[in-house]
Design a protein around this motif. Structure first.
Motif, short mmCIF file in Angstrom:
data_model
loop_
_atom_site.label_atom_id
_atom_site.label_comp_id
_atom_site.label_asym_id
_atom_site.label_seq_id
_atom_site.Cartn_x
_atom_site.Cartn_y
_atom_site.Cartn_z
N LEU A 152 0.83 -1.20 0.00
CA LEU A 152 0.00 0.00 0.00
C LEU A 152 0.86 1.26 0.00
O LEU A 152 2.08 1.21 0.10
CB LEU A 152 -0.93 -0.02 1.21
CG LEU A 152 -1.82 -1.27 1.30
CD1 LEU A 152 -2.70 -1.21 2.55
CD2 LEU A 152 -2.69 -1.42 0.05
N ARG A 153 0.18 2.40 -0.11
CA ARG A 153 0.87 3.69 -0.06
C ARG A 153 1.34 4.02 1.35
O ARG A 153 2.16 4.90 1.54
CB ARG A 153 -0.09 4.81 -0.50
CG ARG A 153 -0.61 4.64 -1.91
CD ARG A 153 -1.64 5.74 -2.20
NE ARG A 153 -2.09 5.67 -3.59
CZ ARG A 153 -2.91 6.56 -4.14
NH1 ARG A 153 -3.37 7.57 -3.42
NH2 ARG A 153 -3.27 6.43 -5.39
N SER A 154 0.80 3.33 2.31
CA SER A 154 0.89 3.77 3.70
C SER A 154 2.05 3.18 4.49
O SER A 154 2.16 3.42 5.68
CB SER A 154 -0.43 3.42 4.41
OG SER A 154 -0.70 2.04 4.22
N GLY A 155 2.92 2.41 3.81
CA GLY A 155 3.93 1.69 4.58
C GLY A 155 5.29 2.34 4.66
O GLY A 155 6.23 1.77 5.24
N ALA A 156 5.46 3.57 4.12
CA ALA A 156 6.78 4.21 4.14
C ALA A 156 7.19 4.55 5.58
O ALA A 156 6.37 5.02 6.37
CB ALA A 156 6.75 5.48 3.30
N ARG A 157 8.44 4.29 5.91
CA ARG A 157 8.95 4.53 7.26
C ARG A 157 10.13 5.49 7.20
O ARG A 157 10.89 5.49 6.23
CB ARG A 157 9.39 3.21 7.90
CG ARG A 157 8.26 2.20 8.14
CD ARG A 157 7.26 2.67 9.21
NE ARG A 157 6.04 1.85 9.21
CZ ARG A 157 4.88 2.22 8.64
NH1 ARG A 157 4.77 3.40 8.03
NH2 ARG A 157 3.82 1.44 8.68
N VAL A 158 10.28 6.27 8.26
CA VAL A 158 11.41 7.21 8.35
C VAL A 158 12.72 6.45 8.15
O VAL A 158 12.92 5.39 8.75
CB VAL A 158 11.39 7.93 9.71
CG1 VAL A 158 12.64 8.79 9.89
CG2 VAL A 158 10.13 8.79 9.83
N GLY A 159 13.56 6.96 7.27
CA GLY A 159 14.83 6.31 6.96
C GLY A 159 14.81 5.51 5.67
O GLY A 159 15.85 5.18 5.12
N ASP A 160 13.58 5.16 5.19
CA ASP A 160 13.47 4.45 3.91
C ASP A 160 14.01 5.32 2.78
O ASP A 160 14.02 6.56 2.88
CB ASP A 160 12.01 4.12 3.60
CG ASP A 160 11.46 2.95 4.42
OD1 ASP A 160 12.24 2.33 5.17
OD2 ASP A 160 10.25 2.67 4.30
N SER A 161 14.41 4.66 1.69
CA SER A 161 14.77 5.37 0.47
C SER A 161 13.58 5.39 -0.48
O SER A 161 12.74 4.48 -0.47
CB SER A 161 15.94 4.66 -0.22
OG SER A 161 17.07 4.64 0.63
N LEU A 162 13.52 6.44 -1.30
CA LEU A 162 12.47 6.56 -2.32
C LEU A 162 13.08 6.23 -3.68
O LEU A 162 14.12 6.79 -4.05
CB LEU A 162 11.90 7.99 -2.32
CG LEU A 162 10.72 8.23 -3.27
CD1 LEU A 162 9.44 7.62 -2.71
CD2 LEU A 162 10.53 9.72 -3.54
N TRP A 163 12.43 5.33 -4.41
CA TRP A 163 12.94 4.86 -5.70
C TRP A 163 11.90 5.05 -6.79
O TRP A 163 10.70 5.11 -6.52
CB TRP A 163 13.28 3.36 -5.61
CG TRP A 163 14.45 3.06 -4.74
CD1 TRP A 163 14.45 2.97 -3.37
CD2 TRP A 163 15.78 2.79 -5.17
NE1 TRP A 163 15.71 2.67 -2.92
CE2 TRP A 163 16.56 2.54 -4.01
CE3 TRP A 163 16.41 2.74 -6.41
CZ2 TRP A 163 17.92 2.24 -4.07
CZ3 TRP A 163 17.76 2.42 -6.47
CH2 TRP A 163 18.51 2.19 -5.31
N VAL A 164 12.39 5.06 -8.02
CA VAL A 164 11.48 5.10 -9.15
C VAL A 164 12.04 4.20 -10.25
O VAL A 164 13.26 4.07 -10.40
CB VAL A 164 11.25 6.56 -9.63
CG1 VAL A 164 12.51 7.14 -10.25
CG2 VAL A 164 10.10 6.67 -10.59
N THR A 165 11.14 3.53 -10.98
CA THR A 165 11.58 2.71 -12.12
C THR A 165 11.63 3.59 -13.37
O THR A 165 10.93 4.61 -13.46
CB THR A 165 10.60 1.55 -12.40
OG1 THR A 165 9.31 2.08 -12.70
CG2 THR A 165 10.50 0.59 -11.22
N GLY A 166 12.42 3.17 -14.34
CA GLY A 166 12.41 3.80 -15.66
C GLY A 166 12.89 5.22 -15.66
O GLY A 166 13.61 5.66 -14.76
#
Lengths: 332, 332
Positions: A152-166
């Motif tokens: 889900l959209r709701s699982g991001a936690r402080v310290g995680d990295s943000l990624w994108v494909t393509g």
């Protein structure tokens, strides 16, 4: 995720205000695991569901896309919502409203395009509706999939990295050219007319247990990162210099326009996700070899709320609400 | 029921020809128990799915229905497809395309009407889409339910009786008045604006094991009986004198017009079903007491194909294709 969380977890903007009002009065139900507010609803049995309505003159123009492309694109864009929760596609329902002049040739070609999108990801045509629409072509695609453990959209936690494909911005570059009456390059036009939902990629990443939150980039990276931030109750910082610009966007004149296409152009249908620090790096080479799709680390999750953009100059801007709004002309 | 059966089991008419062509090229799938051709598709886990697209000027007019009624009716009509396979409602997805002038007031009222229909049968709002539609209001409702043992159109057997719930022709009488610029009676208008999907009734009948085939009366009794006949590979004989005419239809001038409203008026959303001879009579009193809805035996299933109507004079006519066709103006 509780329903009340969902109801307040939508990002800003006039369209979202309207959706928020609808949901405030909407009945829930026992069989509903995830209600409105994510890319798909999830009901009993892990069935994932989402609908996408495309309207002539708003989402497509007949002088921009062939009838077959209109059908393909409507289905692919809807199927991307299954990618956005890492669901396996089961099938789609297609509701098609077309003018008298569309019957039978254009309607047949539209459904050929739908069928092409379905075959590409193993989805069945489950049903739908066909009716006359006197003024304009409309096509609503409801996708149905299965996700035992949806991301889900709701699982991001402080310290995680943000990624994108393509790479981002090609479809936006095509729309920009078309709006100005110019002919986009083949790669830009293809990105706009023939988006490929990242279903296999999303399921592979989910299967490797590296995703904490997930969304597809439909409104633009800023807008969709804002959805993750809002749903997860965190802040997201995006590094401008790390955003992977598509060559077609790079050919557009003006570096600020290029950046705008990549950040807010929309219609990319790449995946945007968060992952615990260091997790993706371990499987990145394998992923890129298997799918021939690059993975780019574009930012990080912090305490707080909203989306911030660190410019290449080092300046950090608040950029909440940078996505495309269907009703933005009515705002303020 | 095999997919190839379904593909050839749709009844006659231009709209059905078009659907038939679509399905000929449509991919199937492993997770699909019942594909296109019945009132709902049934996928893994017994999940039932159907979509209904309503377009301004085709399915409703703003001077005939309030915004709230437009929303209620769109949802109720779609939910009737769950009744038509005896499924338990889980929820719906609503795709709403509206003009700038509809935001926010009319859009809110439409969703109030949708919510009213959902609450009446315990369905949740699962999600959907909201977008601008410059020319006309469109609303597509996808219903999602559960039926471990759905009752399909294809189960009618020679010797079965044909039954219908309620009384027919009231909604058709209202539409006829409205089309002539006249004001329909309250009961006729209510039947048109506020159809009640027979969900509890269908589930009760299915639970008592008395249904061999089932459909909802959306196109008119003749057209929907023709769907049962085609899907089951049987002929259906309807007794004109047994067709339960709604008082609102009875008030329309001309007995042949009255009959036409009851047989082909459409929009009744009653149930039409077949049952082994003598089975319904045993539970009829209990049903009618519980639901305050009459059950009428209107015909019988024979070997052959198509629908025949025995007039009160005793003459038997072939009446295939008596239902409403959205594209019938394009025929021939």
């Amino acid at each position: 995720m509780s329903d009340s969380t969902l109801r307040s977890a939508l990002a800003a903007g006039a369209e979202f205000d309207m959706i928020r009002r609808f949901l405030a009065g909407a009945p829930g139900g026992d069989g509903v695991r995830v209600g409105p507010g994510d890319d798909c609803a999830i009901i009993e049995g892990g069935i994932a569901l989402s609908s996408d309505l495309s309207v002539e003159g708003v989402h497509f123009r007949r002088d921009w896309l062939s009838a077959k492309e209109i059908g393909y694109r409507a289905a692919a864009v809807a199927l991307s919502d299954l990618a956005a929760v890492a669901a396996r596609p089961i099938g789609v329902l297609v509701s098609l409203g077309c003018t008298d002049a569309d019957v039978p040739e254009a309607a047949d070609l539209i459904m050929e395009g739908v069928t092409e999108a379905l075959r590409a990801c193993g989805a069945a045509l489950l049903g739908g509706d066909v009716t006359r629409s006197p003024a304009s072509l409309v096509i609503d695609v409801t996708v149905v999939g299965h996700a035992a453990t949806p991301v889900l959209r709701s699982g991001a936690r402080v310290g995680d990295s943000l990624w994108v494909t393509g790479r981002l911005g090609a479809a936006g570059a095509a729309v920009r050219m078309l709006q100005r009456g110019r002919v986009p390059g083949d790669d830009a036009r293809h990105a706009y007319a023939h988006p490929v939902p990242r279903i296999a990629e999303a399921r592979w990443l989910a299967g490797h247990g590296v995703l904490s939150s997930l969304i597809d980039v439909s409104d633009g990276l800023l807008g969709d990162a804002a959805h993750i931030a809002a749903a997860s109750g965190v802040a997201v910082l995006i590094e401008q210099g790390a955003v992977p610009l598509h060559p077609a966007a790079r050919r557009v004149r003006g570096s600020s326009v290029q950046l705008d296409l990549a950040l807010s152009g929309g219609d990319d249908y790449e995946l945007c996700f968060t992952s615990p620090a260091g997790a993706i790096e371990k499987i990145q080479e394998q992923f890129e070899a298997m799918f021939a799709v690059p993975l780019s680390r574009v930012g990080q999750v912090f305490e707080g709320n909203g989306v911030k953009l660190r410019r290449e100059t080092g300046v950090v801007d608040d950029v909440a609400g940078g996505g495309y709004q269907h009703f933005e002309e009515n705002r303020g």
